[in-house]
Design a protein around this motif. Sequence first.
Motif, PDB file in Angstrom:
ATOM      1  N   CYS A 213       0.904  -1.235  -0.047  1.00  0.00           N
ATOM      2  CA  CYS A 213      -0.040   0.069   0.071  1.00  0.00           C
ATOM      3  C   CYS A 213       1.083   1.203   0.288  1.00  0.00           C
ATOM      4  O   CYS A 213       1.907   1.138   0.450  1.00  0.00           O
ATOM      5  N   ARG A 247      -8.486  -5.692   5.348  1.00  0.00           N
ATOM      6  CA  ARG A 247      -9.477  -4.595   5.891  1.00  0.00           C
ATOM      7  C   ARG A 247      -8.542  -3.749   6.990  1.00  0.00           C
ATOM      8  O   ARG A 247      -8.661  -2.523   7.232  1.00  0.00           O
ATOM      9  N   GLN A 250      -6.268  -1.228   4.944  1.00  0.00           N
ATOM     10  CA  GLN A 250      -7.180  -0.144   4.243  1.00  0.00           C
ATOM     11  C   GLN A 250      -7.628   0.928   5.341  1.00  0.00           C
ATOM     12  O   GLN A 250      -7.572   1.996   5.340  1.00  0.00           O
ATOM     13  N   PHE A 251      -7.778   0.286   6.578  1.00  0.00           N
ATOM     14  CA  PHE A 251      -8.316   1.170   7.764  1.00  0.00           C
ATOM     15  C   PHE A 251      -7.319   2.079   8.235  1.00  0.00           C
ATOM     16  O   PHE A 251      -7.772   3.394   8.412  1.00  0.00           O
ATOM     17  N   LEU A 253      -4.752   3.085   6.546  1.00  0.00           N
ATOM     18  CA  LEU A 253      -4.516   4.150   5.399  1.00  0.00           C
ATOM     19  C   LEU A 253      -5.482   5.193   5.613  1.00  0.00           C
ATOM     20  O   LEU A 253      -5.256   6.470   5.582  1.00  0.00           O
ATOM     21  N   GLN A 254      -6.974   4.949   5.572  1.00  0.00           N
ATOM     22  CA  GLN A 254      -7.993   5.712   5.796  1.00  0.00           C
ATOM     23  C   GLN A 254      -7.798   6.658   7.227  1.00  0.00           C
ATOM     24  O   GLN A 254      -7.827   7.962   7.000  1.00  0.00           O
ATOM     25  N   ALA A 255      -7.249   6.131   8.213  1.00  0.00           N
ATOM     26  CA  ALA A 255      -7.052   6.910   9.505  1.00  0.00           C
ATOM     27  C   ALA A 255      -5.830   7.843   9.261  1.00  0.00           C
ATOM     28  O   ALA A 255      -5.882   8.920   9.989  1.00  0.00           O
ATOM     29  N   ARG A 257      -4.824   9.034   6.674  1.00  0.00           N
ATOM     30  CA  ARG A 257      -5.242  10.266   5.584  1.00  0.00           C
ATOM     31  C   ARG A 257      -6.227  11.167   6.293  1.00  0.00           C
ATOM     32  O   ARG A 257      -6.017  12.336   6.039  1.00  0.00           O
ATOM     33  N   ALA A 258      -7.120  10.901   7.298  1.00  0.00           N
ATOM     34  CA  ALA A 258      -7.847  11.615   7.960  1.00  0.00           C
ATOM     35  C   ALA A 258      -7.215  12.477   8.842  1.00  0.00           C
ATOM     36  O   ALA A 258      -7.700  13.452   9.208  1.00  0.00           O
ATOM     37  N   LYS A 274     -12.788   9.803  13.545  1.00  0.00           N
ATOM     38  CA  LYS A 274     -13.258  10.191  12.099  1.00  0.00           C
ATOM     39  C   LYS A 274     -13.666   8.779  11.345  1.00  0.00           C
ATOM     40  O   LYS A 274     -14.132   9.189   9.904  1.00  0.00           O
ATOM     41  N   VAL A 275     -12.960   7.822  11.642  1.00  0.00           N
ATOM     42  CA  VAL A 275     -12.938   6.655  10.511  1.00  0.00           C
ATOM     43  C   VAL A 275     -13.532   5.506  11.182  1.00  0.00           C
ATOM     44  O   VAL A 275     -13.792   4.433  10.329  1.00  0.00           O
ATOM     45  N   ASN A 278     -16.091   3.574   9.182  1.00  0.00           N
ATOM     46  CA  ASN A 278     -15.566   2.592   8.173  1.00  0.00           C
ATOM     47  C   ASN A 278     -15.686   1.075   8.296  1.00  0.00           C
ATOM     48  O   ASN A 278     -15.717   0.351   7.302  1.00  0.00           O
TER      49      ASN A 278
END
Length: 292
Positions: A213, A247, A250-251, A253-255, A257-258, A274-275, A278
């Motif tokens: 990733c 999972r 990706q989680f 990465l989302q966190a 980025r947030a 914030k995530v 998801n």
Amino acid sequence: MHIGSNNKKIVAVHDLSGVGRVSLMVAIPILSTMGFQVCPLPTAILSGHTQFPTFSFLDLTDEMERIIVQWKKLGMKFDAFYTGYLGSPRQAAIVSEFIADFSTEETPVIVDPVLGDNGKLYTSITEEMVVAMRQLIAHADLITPNMTELFFLLGKPYEEIISEDKLKAYLKELSETGPSIVIVTSVPIANDPTKTSVYAYDKDSHRYWRITCPYLPAHYPGTGDTFTSVITGAILQGDSLPMAMERATQFILQAIRATFGYDTSMQEGIMLEKVLHNLELPLQVSTYEKID
Ligand code: PXL
């Protein structure tokens, strides 16, 4: 008709740190969101994680024994055990005994061997703790060391970048000490600083998995705790190993980025709040690979 509760209980053996979003403050919200009842067995209470310049530290080793005695008297049963940061080396033996006493062959035991990062042990983690952690992983089904922890557990000098073949051999070597699944996180990719990967070895099926990733140039404490919490929840929900890895990756990465877009101190950790939602959504894409 009897409608029984089938909510699974997960014992979470981690510290409680007031600020910085690590350990129980990550495991509880993630596993609750994923539909599990979290039963904390706290290892220590800190003002904040040990990457802050100063922190208070209350070792709860004796209290853990008292808590376990009460759970035993009540005949408590648990569906999974998930351990992370320990407050003293003696806790490894206490936890091993507790798991042996309360689990069956089928109860998943997930051990995140929290010891260090970036080639170094965390402040307050001693060589004695490394030895104790080796004993604890012998009782685990699944472990999630980062690269630093992989080397410390194997007793080998840390190397920042190693070949895939060598990494595969090390994962296998660690699995031979007990755990049937070894997942190693934050593996750098030679010649590509824009990416990072996660590798896993499943001893029972002799299979290796890899997820690659994008690497964000940010280093937040608690991402390892976040990763293993999602892995634990996903496996208990019935995901396959590579889907659970997907999972969790990706989680994270989302966190990141947030969080990254704000000008917050990295010591405060990732903005889980914030995530979290998801985790209730199905995965839309997956990129895992089986490697030979
Ligand atoms: O996220 C790992 C962790 C957990 N608990 C405490 C820590 C750290 C990492 O620094 O200090 C207390």
